[in-house]
Structure formats: structure tokens, C-alpha cells
Design a protein around this motif. Structure first.
Motif, short mmCIF file in Angstrom:
data_model
loop_
_atom_site.label_atom_id
_atom_site.label_comp_id
_atom_site.label_asym_id
_atom_site.label_seq_id
_atom_site.Cartn_x
_atom_site.Cartn_y
_atom_site.Cartn_z
N TYR A 10 0.81 -1.21 0.00
CA TYR A 10 0.00 0.00 0.00
C TYR A 10 0.85 1.27 0.00
N VAL A 11 1.93 1.29 0.76
CA VAL A 11 2.78 2.48 0.84
C VAL A 11 3.37 2.79 -0.54
N PHE A 12 3.86 1.77 -1.25
CA PHE A 12 4.42 1.97 -2.59
C PHE A 12 3.35 2.48 -3.54
N TRP A 13 2.17 1.87 -3.49
CA TRP A 13 1.07 2.27 -4.36
C TRP A 13 0.65 3.71 -4.08
N GLU A 14 0.52 4.05 -2.81
CA GLU A 14 0.14 5.41 -2.40
C GLU A 14 1.20 6.43 -2.81
N THR A 15 2.47 6.09 -2.61
CA THR A 15 3.58 6.97 -2.97
C THR A 15 3.60 7.26 -4.47
N ASN A 16 3.11 6.31 -5.27
CA ASN A 16 3.05 6.45 -6.73
C ASN A 16 1.67 6.88 -7.21
N GLN A 17 0.99 7.69 -6.41
CA GLN A 17 -0.30 8.28 -6.74
C GLN A 17 -1.36 7.24 -7.14
N ARG A 18 -1.28 6.05 -6.54
CA ARG A 18 -2.25 4.97 -6.76
C ARG A 18 -2.42 4.62 -8.23
N LYS A 19 -1.35 4.68 -8.98
CA LYS A 19 -1.39 4.30 -10.39
C LYS A 19 -1.41 2.78 -10.50
N SER A 20 -2.10 2.30 -11.52
CA SER A 20 -2.18 0.85 -11.71
C SER A 20 -0.81 0.24 -11.93
N THR A 21 0.13 0.99 -12.51
CA THR A 21 1.47 0.46 -12.76
C THR A 21 2.28 0.28 -11.48
N ALA A 22 1.74 0.74 -10.35
CA ALA A 22 2.40 0.55 -9.05
C ALA A 22 1.58 -0.40 -8.16
N ALA A 23 0.56 -1.02 -8.74
CA ALA A 23 -0.36 -1.85 -7.97
C ALA A 23 0.10 -3.31 -7.95
N GLY A 50 -13.85 1.46 -13.66
CA GLY A 50 -14.38 1.24 -15.00
C GLY A 50 -13.39 1.47 -16.13
N SER A 51 -12.58 2.52 -16.03
CA SER A 51 -11.67 2.85 -17.11
C SER A 51 -10.21 2.57 -16.77
N ASP A 52 -9.95 2.05 -15.57
CA ASP A 52 -8.58 1.84 -15.11
C ASP A 52 -8.56 0.62 -14.19
N SER A 53 -7.57 -0.24 -14.39
CA SER A 53 -7.47 -1.39 -13.49
C SER A 53 -7.09 -0.95 -12.09
N TYR A 54 -6.54 0.25 -11.93
CA TYR A 54 -6.33 0.96 -10.68
C TYR A 54 -5.52 0.18 -9.66
N SER A 55 -6.07 -0.87 -9.10
CA SER A 55 -5.42 -1.59 -8.02
C SER A 55 -4.70 -2.85 -8.49
N VAL A 56 -4.71 -3.09 -9.82
CA VAL A 56 -4.05 -4.27 -10.38
C VAL A 56 -3.22 -3.83 -11.58
N ASP A 57 -1.96 -4.24 -11.60
CA ASP A 57 -1.05 -3.95 -12.71
C ASP A 57 -1.01 -5.17 -13.61
N VAL A 58 -1.86 -5.18 -14.64
CA VAL A 58 -1.95 -6.32 -15.55
C VAL A 58 -0.95 -6.12 -16.69
N ARG A 59 -0.04 -7.09 -16.82
CA ARG A 59 1.00 -6.98 -17.85
C ARG A 59 1.12 -8.27 -18.64
N ASP A 60 1.49 -8.09 -19.91
CA ASP A 60 1.78 -9.24 -20.75
C ASP A 60 3.10 -9.85 -20.30
#
Length: 126
Positions: A10-23, A50-60
Motif C-alpha cells: 500500500y505504501v508503494f502504491w500510495e507513494t506512486n499516486q495509486r497508479k495501476s502500474t504501481a499496484a 471502469g476505465s482503469d485497473s487501478y489496483s491491479v497492474d496487468v502486464r503481458d
């Protein structure tokens, strides 16, 4: 059935403005289409927007690039409606069915005829 529980940083995600790429990281075999039709990894989370995975960083897994929520919604990620999950004992069975049907539709054109329902071996839940 194999399940994994993931706790976010959570701290890392919060520090990175809750971007999905930090989730929470969720790697899938996508590569522009559904590359793996034998295994379907689905991440259930109540914070997917709806428009952002937000809490999950889905990557190929091949390219390492983030995937858009439009490409992965109800295929590799499913937004959990917490209220419905509490009142409907079949909520996750229905959600799984929705994701499996989307996988069947996504993999059908490349791999032959799409059969009714799930593209995966049938099973019964007791």
C-alpha cells in the motif's frame, strides 16, 4: 483449481499516486490476443475502476507492457461487487462463467469453432 492470495504494498502504491502500474502485479499470456488457452488467470478485486485497473497492474508476460482495462476486463480481471458477493452465494461462480465465456470468444477465431459456454473442460462444483 489453484488459488493465490496477494497482499499489496500500500505504501508503494500510495507513494506512486495509486497508479495501476504501481499496484499488485498480475502477469498474463496475452501478446496482442489470448495466447494461452489452457490456463486462464483471473484477478478478482473490488477496487478495479471502469476505465482503469487501478489496483491491479496487468502486464503481458512476454512483452512486460501494461495492458489496458478494456483488453483484460472480465477476461483476466474481474471487478468484484462487494455487496453482491455477500448476498449471492453463486456470485463468484457467475463471475468465473462470465470470464470463461469471454476467453472462449477471444480464443475462438484463432483456434477453430467456438462451442457454447466455456472453452475449458467442464467441471461441477459441489
Amino acid at each position: 483449481c489453484q488459488c493465490v492470495g496477494i497482499i499489496d504494498d500500500y505504501v508503494f502504491w500510495e507513494t506512486n499516486q495509486r497508479k495501476s502500474t504501481a499496484a499488485k502485479l498480475h502477469l498474463v499470456d496475452f501478446n496482442g490476443c489470448v495466447a494461452d488457452t489452457e490456463v486462464q488467470n483471473i484477478f478478482f478485486d473490488g477496487n478495479i475502476l471502469g476505465s482503469d485497473s487501478y489496483s491491479v497492474d496487468v502486464r503481458d508476460i512476454t512483452e512486460g507492457e501494461p495492458l489496458s482495462v478494456q483488453d483484460v476486463e472480465n477476461l483476466f480481471v474481474h471487478r468484484v461487487d462487494l455487496y453482491q458477493a455477500c448476498i449471492d452465494q453463486d456470485y463468484f461462480i457467475k463471475a468465473l462463467d462470465t470470464c470463461e465465456k469471454k476467453m472462449t470468444a477471444a480464443s475462438g477465431p484463432q483456434f477453430g469453432t467456438v462451442k457454447e459456454g466455456s472453452g475449458f473442460p467442464p467441471f461441477e462444483l459441489e
